[in-house]
Design an enzyme around this catalytic site. Structure first.
Site, PDB file in Angstrom:
ATOM      1  N   LYS A  50       0.861  -1.188   0.000  1.00  0.00           N
ATOM      2  CA  LYS A  50       0.000   0.000   0.000  1.00  0.00           C
ATOM      3  C   LYS A  50       0.897   1.237   0.000  1.00  0.00           C
ATOM      4  O   LYS A  50       1.953   1.251   0.651  1.00  0.00           O
ATOM      5  CB  LYS A  50      -0.878  -0.037   1.253  1.00  0.00           C
ATOM      6  CG  LYS A  50      -1.924   1.068   1.340  1.00  0.00           C
ATOM      7  CD  LYS A  50      -2.834   0.855   2.556  1.00  0.00           C
ATOM      8  CE  LYS A  50      -3.919   1.903   2.683  1.00  0.00           C
ATOM      9  NZ  LYS A  50      -4.824   1.642   3.828  1.00  0.00           N
TER      10      LYS A  50
ATOM     11  N   SER B 104      -9.821  -0.922   6.994  1.00  0.00           N
ATOM     12  CA  SER B 104      -9.267  -0.756   5.644  1.00  0.00           C
ATOM     13  C   SER B 104      -8.549  -1.951   5.061  1.00  0.00           C
ATOM     14  O   SER B 104      -8.191  -1.932   3.886  1.00  0.00           O
ATOM     15  CB  SER B 104      -8.334   0.447   5.603  1.00  0.00           C
ATOM     16  OG  SER B 104      -9.107   1.608   5.560  1.00  0.00           O
TER      17      SER B 104
ATOM     18  N   SER C 223      -9.770   1.527   2.867  1.00  0.00           N
ATOM     19  CA  SER C 223      -8.934   2.352   2.026  1.00  0.00           C
ATOM     20  C   SER C 223      -7.866   1.591   1.256  1.00  0.00           C
ATOM     21  O   SER C 223      -7.315   2.109   0.299  1.00  0.00           O
ATOM     22  CB  SER C 223      -8.257   3.423   2.879  1.00  0.00           C
ATOM     23  OG  SER C 223      -7.371   2.809   3.815  1.00  0.00           O
TER      24      SER C 223
HETATM   25  N1  GLN Z   1     -13.149   3.820   6.420  1.00  0.00           N
HETATM   26  C1  GLN Z   1     -12.572   4.171   7.688  1.00  0.00           C
HETATM   27  C2  GLN Z   1     -12.151   5.616   7.645  1.00  0.00           C
HETATM   28  O1  GLN Z   1     -12.381   6.226   6.674  1.00  0.00           O
HETATM   29  C3  GLN Z   1     -11.401   3.285   7.972  1.00  0.00           C
HETATM   30  C4  GLN Z   1     -10.203   3.614   7.206  1.00  0.00           C
HETATM   31  C5  GLN Z   1      -9.027   2.783   7.541  1.00  0.00           C
HETATM   32  O2  GLN Z   1      -9.128   1.722   8.155  1.00  0.00           O
HETATM   33  N2  GLN Z   1      -7.857   3.288   7.185  1.00  0.00           N
HETATM   34  O3  GLN Z   1     -11.610   6.152   8.560  1.00  0.00           O
END
Ligand code: GLN
Length: 487
Positions: free
Chosen positions: A79, A178, A154
């Site tokens: 990532k 994410s 994400s």
């Molecule tokens: N969707 C969640 C957020 O927007 C989790 C994101 C993540 O785990 N990085 O904060």
């Protein structure tokens, strides 16, 4: 017919290498070919390091030796919030568009030292804020099961790279879901380890008390292999556990006799897609047949955990992102009139809408006069969520829930309403609040052929037990063997 190289698991590739059925070059080339054929459509990669990858593969082959460890000469991808020395790392943000890190994240250093072959850096929501990868400043990553749908987020790029055979495994980060949510949307095993088990050194920070690096693989067995390679104490991360590493594969094939699995109606409320509920119920039967006992528990704080998460995560994000000031990292606005104007113009142009929303929310929640009402309250809820988990794990070994309430949604569907987007992580967020290990595993398909994910959460450092319980389900169902069609 034998499996194509890019459909193989990490374990299978490692065995082929060891037994000289395949060369490192053949393996790496197969993934590069898959990237060339598909990534123009899927957009998983932001930066490719395929030339260096081939070079490293050839060097390995020239040594004509047996791999020293299981990940030697195995390709993978990261990532793009995991920093890599001399390789562009953007966190999918304009503000870091041309950022070339001067150092390596510990996880990269570890994989590199073990001989792993980096294929490139993967798309994501900007600074890991989002649930669909639509918040990337650069491109939309498409779900290989249906390219009109999001891959989740994400870590959408990480999920798609593995699901489409453009990497045999990938790392992502999970602050509120994410890793698990995109793994569910793409039919993969996604693991968020216990907070502190994997070093966060060199992970571009979003919310430091929640962030954790973890794995995307096809199988539970592969997840155990990769976790083994990246876990362990790191003196460069003060939150990393100083305890001996466990053997994550040790229990993989143990019996489930006597295992207690907690289930809670609180995760089966309105809005849960019918096929996901069916697959969840099927899983309960499978587990009972395997000798496990089902225990009903309450998880009354599900909604409160979501609310607390968005306070805590935004508060920490507003503080972490203060460092992007146009001086120390990345991009600076061209025209400005004095220091404050430079900050304003740089940050206005450099951050996307969602990142700005979090910074505003977080700064507000932390400001004097509001701190007690918002941030402090959220931290109190955090303690209550931890208590609720403790009660559950007094009665059971793991908690089984769906990973998400729906399968992958269409592009644009939740973009206009941030609250809808935030709800995408309702089931995954509590594990981050508690710092607990959780994984998503493939749990079948909905009526449109889209993957379903089921989630197992355990007490801190219970990864070997989670893997055992997940692996037993995989051996019965075999869902992990189904692959998205090539695009
Ligand atoms: N969707 C969640 C957020 O927007 C989790 C994101 C993540 O785990 N990085 O904060």
């Amino acid at each position: 017919m034998s499996k194509e190289i890019r459909e193989k698991t990490v374990k299978e590739l490692a065995e082929d290498l060891k037994n000289k059925r395949l060369t490192a070059e053949e393996i790496t080339q197969a993934y590069i070919d898959a990237i060339e054929a598909q990534d123009g459509t899927l957009n998983a990669y932001l930066t490719k390091t395929t030339e260096d990858a081939l070079k490293k593969a050839r060097e390995f082959d020239q040594q004509d030796k047996v791999p020293d460890n299981i990940l030697e000469a195995i390709p993978y991808a990261l990532k793009d919030n995991i920093v890599t020395e001399n390789i562009r790392t953007t966190a999918a943000s304009k503000i870091l568009e041309n950022f070339i890190p001067p150092y390596n994240a510990t996880v990269y250093e570890k994989l590199d030292n073990q001989g792993g072959i980096l294929l490139g850096k993967l798309n994501m929501d900007e600074f890991a804020m989002g649930s669909s990868t639509e918040n990337s400043a650069f491109e939309n990553t498409k779900n290989p099961w249906d390219i009109t749908r999001v891959p989740g987020g994400s870590s959408g790029g990480s999920a798609v790279a593995v699901a489409s055979g453009m990497a045999p495994f990938a790392l992502g980060s999970d602050t509120g879901g994410s890793i698990r949510q995109p793994a569910a949307y793409t039919g993969l095993v996604g693991v968020k380890p216990t907070y502190g088990l994997v070093s966060r050194y060199g992970l571009i920070a979003f919310a430091s008390s929640l962030d954790q690096i973890g794995t995307f693989t096809h199988t539970v067995e592969d997840a155990a292999i990769v976790l083994d390679a990246i876990a362990g104490h790191d003196k460069k991360d003060s939150t990393s556990f100083n305890a001996p590493k466990k053997d994550y594969s040790a229990k993989l094939n143990e019996s489930l006799e006597g295992v207690k699995i907690a289930v809670s109606k609180d995760f089966l409320g309105e809005g849960l897609q019918r096929e996901i509920r069916d697959s969840y119920e099927e899983a309960l039967k499978i587990y009972q047949d395997l000798g496990a006992e089902i225990v009903e528990v309450d998880f009354s704080l599900l909604d409160s955990a979501l609310a607390a998460y968005y306070m805590i995560a935004s508060a920490e994000a507003s503080s972490n992102l203060a460092r992007y000031d146009g001086v120390r990292y990345g991009v600076r606005a061209d025209d400005y009139n004095g220091l404050v104007d430079m900050y304003v113009k740089t940050r206005t142009a450099g951050f996307g809408d969602e990142v700005k929303r979090r910074i505003m929310l977080g700064t507000y929640a932390l400001s004097s006069g509001y701190y007690d009402a918002y941030y402090k309250k959220a931290m109190q809820v955090r303690t209550l969520v931890i208590d609720e988990y403790n009660k559950i794990f007094d009665q059971a070994d793991v908690l089984l829930t769906p990973t998400t309430a729906t399968t992958a949604f269409k592009f644009g569907e939740r973009l206009d309403n941030p609250l809808d987007m935030y709800l995408s992580d309702l089931y995954t967020i509590p594990a981050n609040i508690g710092g607990l290990p959780a994984l998503s595993m493939p749990g079948g398909f909905d009526d449109n052929g889209l993957p379903i994910g089921l989630q197992l959460t355990g007490p801190a450092l219970s990864e070997p037990e989670l893997f055992k319980i997940a692996n037993a389900y995989q051996k019965v169902t075999g869902y992990e063997n189904q692959r998205a069609k090539s695009v």
